[in-house]
Design a protein around this motif. Sequence first.
Motif, short mmCIF file in Angstrom:
data_model
loop_
_atom_site.label_atom_id
_atom_site.label_comp_id
_atom_site.label_asym_id
_atom_site.label_seq_id
_atom_site.Cartn_x
_atom_site.Cartn_y
_atom_site.Cartn_z
N PHE A 236 -10.35 -1.07 -1.47
CA PHE A 236 -9.30 -0.28 -0.75
C PHE A 236 -8.30 0.30 -1.74
CE2 PHE A 236 -11.15 -3.51 2.07
CZ PHE A 236 -11.23 -2.96 3.25
N VAL A 237 -7.66 1.42 -1.39
CA VAL A 237 -6.47 1.80 -2.02
C VAL A 237 -5.26 2.16 -1.17
CG1 VAL A 237 -7.52 3.29 -3.93
CG2 VAL A 237 -7.05 4.49 -1.71
N GLY A 238 -4.09 1.92 -1.63
CA GLY A 238 -3.06 2.21 -0.78
C GLY A 238 -2.58 3.48 -0.51
N LYS A 239 -1.92 3.92 0.73
CA LYS A 239 -1.54 5.01 1.29
C LYS A 239 -0.37 5.36 0.27
CE LYS A 239 -3.13 4.72 5.93
NZ LYS A 239 -2.63 4.79 7.34
N PRO A 240 -0.33 6.77 -0.09
CA PRO A 240 0.88 6.96 -0.93
C PRO A 240 2.30 6.74 -0.59
CG PRO A 240 -0.70 8.65 -0.81
CD PRO A 240 -1.14 7.63 -0.10
N ASP A 241 2.35 6.63 0.83
CA ASP A 241 3.66 6.48 1.48
C ASP A 241 4.24 5.14 1.05
OD1 ASP A 241 3.47 8.87 2.44
OD2 ASP A 241 2.72 8.40 4.49
N VAL A 280 6.69 5.61 -9.15
CA VAL A 280 6.26 4.52 -8.49
C VAL A 280 4.68 4.37 -8.69
CG1 VAL A 280 7.71 4.97 -6.39
CG2 VAL A 280 5.87 6.25 -6.50
N HIS A 281 4.03 3.40 -8.21
CA HIS A 281 2.90 2.77 -8.43
C HIS A 281 1.96 2.79 -7.34
CE1 HIS A 281 4.20 2.68 -12.79
NE2 HIS A 281 5.05 1.72 -12.32
N PRO A 282 0.79 3.32 -7.32
CA PRO A 282 -0.32 3.24 -6.19
C PRO A 282 -1.06 1.66 -6.06
CG PRO A 282 -1.54 4.28 -7.54
CD PRO A 282 -0.12 4.34 -8.27
N SER A 283 -0.96 1.19 -4.90
CA SER A 283 -1.63 -0.12 -4.80
C SER A 283 -3.20 0.03 -4.74
CB SER A 283 -1.15 -0.82 -3.65
OG SER A 283 0.23 -0.93 -3.66
N TYR A 284 -4.17 -0.92 -5.05
CA TYR A 284 -5.62 -0.72 -5.04
C TYR A 284 -6.27 -2.06 -5.27
CZ TYR A 284 -5.05 -0.17 -10.19
OH TYR A 284 -4.84 -0.53 -11.50
#
Length: 617
Positions: A236-241, A280-284
């Motif tokens: 999964f990756v996190g939504k940009p929001d 900011v950094h994405p979650s994954y």
Amino acid sequence: MADIIQLLPDHVANQIAAGEVVQRPASVVKELMENAIDAEATLVKLIIKEAGKTLIQVVDNGVGMSETDARLSFERHATSKIRQAEDLFSLNTKGFRGEALASIAAIAHVEMTTRPENRDVATQIKIEGSKVNSQEIVAAPKGTAIAVKNLFYNIPARRNFLKSNQVELRHIIDEFQRVALAHPNIAFNMYHNGAELFNLPVSNHRQRIVGIFGPKTNEKLVPVDEETDLVTITGFVGKPDFAKKSRGEQFFFVNDRFIKSPYLNHAINNAFDGLLKDKVHPSYFLYLSVNPKSIDINIHPTKTEIKFDDEHALYAILRSAVKHSLGQFNVAPVLDFDRDATMDTPYSYQEKKPSNPSISVDANFNPFAETVEKNPSVKKHTYRKADTASWESLYVGVESKSVGIPIDFNEIELESDEVTGSLFEQKTKEDQSTTYQLHNKYLVSKIKSGMLIIDQNRAHQRVLYEKLLEQMTLKGGISQQLLFPLSLDFSTADVALIASVKENLENTGFIFSKMEGDTVEITGIPFNITESQVRLIIDQLLSDFQNEVPDAIFSQVDLMAKSIAKSTAIKTGMSLSVTEQESLVNDLFACKEPTLAPDNRPAFITISMDELERKFL
């Protein structure tokens, strides 16, 4: 010349090897938990006391070891997974029962109890500093329990380099999360000083992520699924929001082993290009399955770095897979010039069936009637002619008075154009402002020798920083009570970190009514912040703690003051009134160290008259 080269004793060699394997308590946790997984355990319990300095215990229900294997596991270069050098390039396991245990036993008190399923009794071995003190037969359940006590007891210099309990606990939680995320098919429990921090039952990857990072995480996840000849990518990756300022929720797993890879991280950032705000950094949470022969996992002592045969192809596949998922689930914006958005059916009406409209007509309706009744069987409505008597009376007699009377315009009094007073009093030369705001970022003020240019954000950070330090030190923070409690959701690890600095936060004015599981409830906040700023302040605080990792109590207080000041200071682009400008300048030069911001960057610069004059030469 006498011979000077000699072989080191085994216990000294083990202590030197321990320097590579065991850096802190979290290193022991990683080795012992990976051993439990290799033992085919379905339940792993981690018990910690004093952030691992006093006790680290891992209990599993795996296959266990025989009496001979239990003794050999503490010998150097002892392993159950390698028979020849070529086996290093086709490993499907975590670690080995041996090697790590030998290093751990050299610098701690170790007690191991193990029993295989085909034996009725268990073997218990006690070792101190590589020396076996006892080996006996005991009764115990199937599996292995290893307790590591008094870490670095015989190397005081290494023990003195350990950080505070809060910092060491954070590292232990990080290692626990990495192992638990990689193996959702195994149940994990973690206890610290008798309190349960994690209780993770057997689940799938998504449920395991939600179990660790809280229920709010579920709505943030976007599935990724891609299968090629080179690699299979799931996760999964996190939504940009929901991108964060910290990198705490970034996980790569290769063949169920956690790794760090700046190169692959760049591929993820490239896939999110144009979707994220600055800084900011994405979650994954991405799981990569590759052929073990195509990677080398022995380039780093802790095996957190891996070398791939074809990194460029892996980079392209990973970036494309993430981009495809973001577009497939309508997270990334898509331009379609042939589609008319006005013709789209709203989601709430997609399942509804169209119904024929009903029309009723009243044949007896007469809009010119004084009183008209609609169908009395439905509902009674009365229509009345507008009453014009009230407004017609305003004009009675006006015509008779005005007709025939000449108007003398000389007698009409007009309002004078002369201004008798000003809404804003004119300032004298002495009263005029001494500051000027430039581009809503800098404050310009004159001094005897020239000109002063102040960065408004850094200056306000310095003012707030010194006030907060004073409040925390003297415990004089003023709090404002909230009408309704503010409930915030964090991960279990973040709540544990907030609890460790709770006292210092209360000294600034925060009041906590509840801190359980993944929820923090706040009933009071400092008087100089708003309710909407609380989440930003705590997120910034958590990010700073993870990046700077303070150890001493003073460092914690200092970092907290810096973090809160950074979150609440006047931002660049904010317009200030003259009064606010002058107040900020006065507060800055009332500080003990006005020249520098809390992060040691200059708060202002001066330009002398000589420098200005040289510009015009």
